[in-house]
Design a protein around this motif. Structure first.
Motif, PDB file in Angstrom:
ATOM      1  N   GLN A 124       1.081  10.880  -9.517  1.00 31.34           N
ATOM      2  CA  GLN A 124       2.374  10.637  -8.870  1.00 31.34           C
ATOM      3  C   GLN A 124       2.770   9.188  -9.105  1.00 31.34           C
ATOM      4  OE1 GLN A 124       2.991  11.988  -4.872  1.00 31.34           O
ATOM      5  NE2 GLN A 124       1.409  13.566  -5.129  1.00 31.34           N
ATOM      6  N   LEU A 125       4.015   9.009  -9.481  1.00 32.22           N
ATOM      7  CA  LEU A 125       4.488   7.659  -9.809  1.00 32.22           C
ATOM      8  C   LEU A 125       5.692   7.347  -8.944  1.00 32.22           C
ATOM      9  CD1 LEU A 125       4.725   5.164 -11.687  1.00 32.22           C
ATOM     10  CD2 LEU A 125       5.870   6.625 -13.357  1.00 32.22           C
ATOM     11  N   ARG A 126       5.622   6.241  -8.209  1.00 33.48           N
ATOM     12  CA  ARG A 126       6.779   5.862  -7.383  1.00 33.48           C
ATOM     13  C   ARG A 126       7.199   4.434  -7.679  1.00 33.48           C
ATOM     14  NH1 ARG A 126       6.015   8.315  -1.340  1.00 33.48           N
ATOM     15  NH2 ARG A 126       5.004  10.225  -2.020  1.00 33.48           N
ATOM     16  N   HIS A 127       8.506   4.276  -7.871  1.00 30.81           N
ATOM     17  CA  HIS A 127       9.073   2.945  -8.094  1.00 30.81           C
ATOM     18  C   HIS A 127      10.575   3.014  -7.891  1.00 30.81           C
ATOM     19  CE1 HIS A 127      11.015   3.658 -12.072  1.00 30.81           C
ATOM     20  NE2 HIS A 127      10.212   4.698 -12.036  1.00 30.81           N
ATOM     21  N   PRO A 128      11.262   1.957  -7.502  1.00 31.80           N
ATOM     22  CA  PRO A 128      10.679   0.693  -7.087  1.00 31.80           C
ATOM     23  C   PRO A 128      10.131   0.768  -5.660  1.00 31.80           C
ATOM     24  CG  PRO A 128      13.083   0.574  -6.960  1.00 31.80           C
ATOM     25  CD  PRO A 128      12.734   1.951  -7.443  1.00 31.80           C
ATOM     26  N   VAL A 129       8.929   0.301  -5.496  1.00 37.67           N
ATOM     27  CA  VAL A 129       8.273   0.285  -4.184  1.00 37.67           C
ATOM     28  C   VAL A 129       7.697  -1.110  -3.966  1.00 37.67           C
ATOM     29  CG1 VAL A 129       6.343   1.198  -2.827  1.00 37.67           C
ATOM     30  CG2 VAL A 129       7.588   2.722  -4.348  1.00 37.67           C
ATOM     31  N   GLU A 130       7.959  -1.660  -2.790  1.00 36.31           N
ATOM     32  CA  GLU A 130       7.383  -2.972  -2.479  1.00 36.31           C
ATOM     33  C   GLU A 130       6.103  -2.757  -1.676  1.00 36.31           C
ATOM     34  OE1 GLU A 130       8.350  -6.761   0.364  1.00 36.31           O
ATOM     35  OE2 GLU A 130       9.918  -5.250   0.067  1.00 36.31           O
ATOM     36  N   VAL A 131       5.005  -3.286  -2.171  1.00 37.38           N
ATOM     37  CA  VAL A 131       3.743  -3.198  -1.423  1.00 37.38           C
ATOM     38  C   VAL A 131       3.686  -4.416  -0.508  1.00 37.38           C
ATOM     39  CG1 VAL A 131       1.228  -3.066  -1.576  1.00 37.38           C
ATOM     40  CG2 VAL A 131       2.634  -2.002  -3.359  1.00 37.38           C
ATOM     41  N   ARG A 132       3.757  -4.134   0.816  1.00 33.51           N
ATOM     42  CA  ARG A 132       3.883  -5.260   1.760  1.00 33.51           C
ATOM     43  C   ARG A 132       2.535  -5.743   2.263  1.00 33.51           C
ATOM     44  NH1 ARG A 132       9.057  -2.384   4.482  1.00 33.51           N
ATOM     45  NH2 ARG A 132      10.541  -3.129   2.911  1.00 33.51           N
ATOM     46  N   GLN A 133       1.588  -4.827   2.373  1.00 30.87           N
ATOM     47  CA  GLN A 133       0.286  -5.214   2.925  1.00 30.87           C
ATOM     48  C   GLN A 133      -0.806  -4.318   2.379  1.00 30.87           C
ATOM     49  OE1 GLN A 133       0.806  -5.940   7.190  1.00 30.87           O
ATOM     50  NE2 GLN A 133      -1.391  -5.626   7.418  1.00 30.87           N
ATOM     51  N   THR A 134      -1.961  -4.892   2.112  1.00 31.57           N
ATOM     52  CA  THR A 134      -3.126  -4.076   1.740  1.00 31.57           C
ATOM     53  C   THR A 134      -4.273  -4.494   2.661  1.00 31.57           C
ATOM     54  OG1 THR A 134      -3.659  -5.728   0.080  1.00 31.57           O
ATOM     55  CG2 THR A 134      -2.642  -3.742  -0.736  1.00 31.57           C
ATOM     56  N   GLU A 135      -4.970  -3.513   3.201  1.00 25.27           N
ATOM     57  CA  GLU A 135      -6.088  -3.797   4.117  1.00 25.27           C
ATOM     58  C   GLU A 135      -7.279  -2.973   3.713  1.00 25.27           C
ATOM     59  OE1 GLU A 135      -6.146  -5.890   6.586  1.00 25.27           O
ATOM     60  OE2 GLU A 135      -4.007  -6.383   6.793  1.00 25.27           O
ATOM     61  N   LYS A 136      -8.466  -3.485   3.988  1.00 25.19           N
ATOM     62  CA  LYS A 136      -9.699  -2.707   3.780  1.00 25.19           C
ATOM     63  C   LYS A 136      -9.878  -1.827   5.012  1.00 25.19           C
ATOM     64  CE  LYS A 136     -13.670  -2.228   1.437  1.00 25.19           C
ATOM     65  NZ  LYS A 136     -13.531  -0.773   1.425  1.00 25.19           N
ATOM     66  N   THR A 137     -10.282  -0.574   4.777  1.00 21.87           N
ATOM     67  CA  THR A 137     -10.615   0.316   5.896  1.00 21.87           C
ATOM     68  C   THR A 137     -12.067   0.760   5.735  1.00 21.87           C
ATOM     69  OG1 THR A 137      -9.944   2.254   4.639  1.00 21.87           O
ATOM     70  CG2 THR A 137      -8.240   1.225   6.010  1.00 21.87           C
ATOM     71  N   ASP A 138     -12.554   1.586   6.673  1.00 28.20           N
ATOM     72  CA  ASP A 138     -13.957   2.039   6.575  1.00 28.20           C
ATOM     73  C   ASP A 138     -14.181   2.827   5.294  1.00 28.20           C
ATOM     74  OD1 ASP A 138     -14.483   0.850   8.868  1.00 28.20           O
ATOM     75  OD2 ASP A 138     -14.334   2.642  10.135  1.00 28.20           O
ATOM     76  N   ASN A 139     -13.151   3.634   4.900  1.00 32.14           N
ATOM     77  CA  ASN A 139     -13.337   4.515   3.732  1.00 32.14           C
ATOM     78  C   ASN A 139     -12.667   4.011   2.470  1.00 32.14           C
ATOM     79  OD1 ASN A 139     -14.545   6.312   5.486  1.00 32.14           O
ATOM     80  ND2 ASN A 139     -12.519   7.097   6.081  1.00 32.14           N
TER      81      ASN A 139
END
Ligand code: FAD
Length: 393
Positions: A124-139
């Motif tokens: 699946q390809l989505r654009h234009p998309v702004e990635v605002r935040q990335t966080e580490k989770t348990d998985n």
């Protein structure tokens, strides 16, 4: 929140190729890109014909803080593997020079092939998309974007370097690396034209459009290709190549007679045609426009050859064969083909491109500190690094 096995950020060469590989293994893959139009660099590459690989690609053709890092990926997914894929898609190509393979028709064919590989495998390809935040989770990881929130087990950063901001380049990948505690090496523009100091530019700008066979040398590395005078400075393949080795303040040494024994030829002409002017003698080897400017620039005396005594002809030949130039700078990221530096390869596994300290986080393509020469090497790195990550994400 939508969940995926793999999220790839950046739908350029490395990102699309990696996504297709992972999806072909049955992984659920989402690719996000902030650009309105994707594949801009591929379409622009190789003058619109995409120099998609090089037949002689080898680790020696790459600059990196760790010159060994690229070996594993380049040997596991080689130029011949990519050439076979191009042939599967019936894309006609040819060798232009020095092993450089270009599409016969248009770079569009390479982008179409990558999108088709993704499509067939269900990416699946989505654009234009702004990635605002990335966080580490348990998985794995969670992402907050302008198109909603996502989570994934593996996060692949394929956001490229800083070259050509108008095609969507951003420091996103470096910021993610820093956020997760990975070292990022200083970046600078590579494969980029030189600009000149005013005293050089005021004379040489007149030569705009003149191209010469030359070698360009810096740090004991030398390239024998063409150089091109422009209204801003110096360009052409030999200059772009050496720019990746050059640091501000350093000299570049050009030999403008790399295939011809200039002194021997001038001495021969001196014997055969002693009354001929130096400019006439030089016009045998160089465009007339260049000779006129070079005589002024190198402060040569344009007199009949018979009047050159002692070492004077040696000095003439030396001016052309050992032209020492201190560039003022480069044209920078605006026109650079690549970005040197980036995510430190010491932080990554050379077999998988995974972060050694943050499991599940991968960096592929130009965002990391692996930079190829001009001639299809950078796309090959995108394919090779994307492929190895695609086998494990
Ligand atoms: P890119 O192809 O740069 O892709 C990065 C993607 O990430 C882009 O789609 C961008 O929109 C996206 N992105 C960036 N920031 C964000 C963000 N914040 N959020 C979401 N998405 C983001 N190499 C060759 O081998 N042969 C050639 O012929 C050649 N010609 C070139 C011509 C030009 C004019 C230029 C500029 C480069 C050329 N190169 C060539 C170099 C080659 O294009 C790159 O090395 C290669 O594209 C790198 O691939 P990549 O996937 O790592 O990065």
């Amino acid at each position: 929140m939508a969940s995926y096995d793999v999220i790839v950020i950046g739908a350029g060469a490395a990102g699309l190729f990696c996504a297709a590989q992972a999806a072909q293994r049955g992984r659920r893959v989402l690719v996000l890109d902030h650009a309105k139009r994707i594949g801009g660099k591929i379409l622009m590459s190789g003058g619109g014909r995409c120099n998609f690989t090089n037949m002689y690609a080898a680790p020696e053709n790459y600059l990196s803080g760790n010159p060994h890092f690229c070996k594993s990926a380049l040997s596991r997914y080689t130029q011949w593997d990519f050439i076979a894929l191009v042939a599967d898609y019936d894309i006609a190509y040819h060798e232009k020079t020095l092993g450089q393979l270009f599409c016969d028709d248009s770079a569009k064919a390479i982008l179409k092939m990558l999108l088709s590989e993704c499509d067939k495998a269900g990416v699946q390809l989505r654009h234009p998309v702004e990635v605002r935040q990335t966080e580490k989770t348990d998985n794995g990881f969670s992402l907050i974007t302008s198109h909603g929130d996502f989570d994934c087990q593996s996060l692949v950063i394929a956001s490229g370097g800083l070259s050509i901001p108008k095609l969507g380049a951003s420091p996103f990948g470096y910021k993610v690396a820093e956020q997760f505690g990975l070292n990022v090496l200083p970046t600078r523009a590579g494969l980029v034209p030189f600009t000149l100091h005013e005293q050089d530019k005021s004379v040489l700008a007149e030569l705009s459009g003149v191209s010469l066979d030359a070698t360009a040398e810096c740090h004991h590395t030398s390239f024998h290709e063409n150089i091109l005078f422009t209204h801003r400075g110096l360009s052409g393949p030999a200059v772009l190549q050496i720019s990746s080795y050059w640091q501000p303040g350093e000299n570049v040494v050009f030999n403008l007679s790399p295939s011809e024994d200039l002194l021997g030829s001038l001495e021969q002409q001196q014997q055969q045609h002693p009354d001929v002017l130096l400019s006439t003698a030089l016009a045998k080897y160089y465009p007339k426009r260049f000779v006129q400017v070079a005589i002024d620039y190198f402060v040569l005396n344009n007199k009949p050859l018979k009047q050159f005594k002692g070492r004077q002809l040696h000095q003439v030949a030396e001016a052309f064969e050992q032209w020492v130039l201190k560039p003022n700078g480069t044209e920078g990221y605006r026109t650079a083909e690549v970005t040197l530096g980036g995510v430190d390869t010491d932080e990554l596994s050379s077999k998988t491109m995974e972060s050694k300290n943050v499991p599940g986080l991968y960096f592929i393509g130009e965002v990391m500190d692996v930079t190829g020469w001009l001639g299809g090497y950078n796309f090959q790195w995108a394919w090779s690094s994307g492929w190895v990550a695609g086998q494990v994400v």
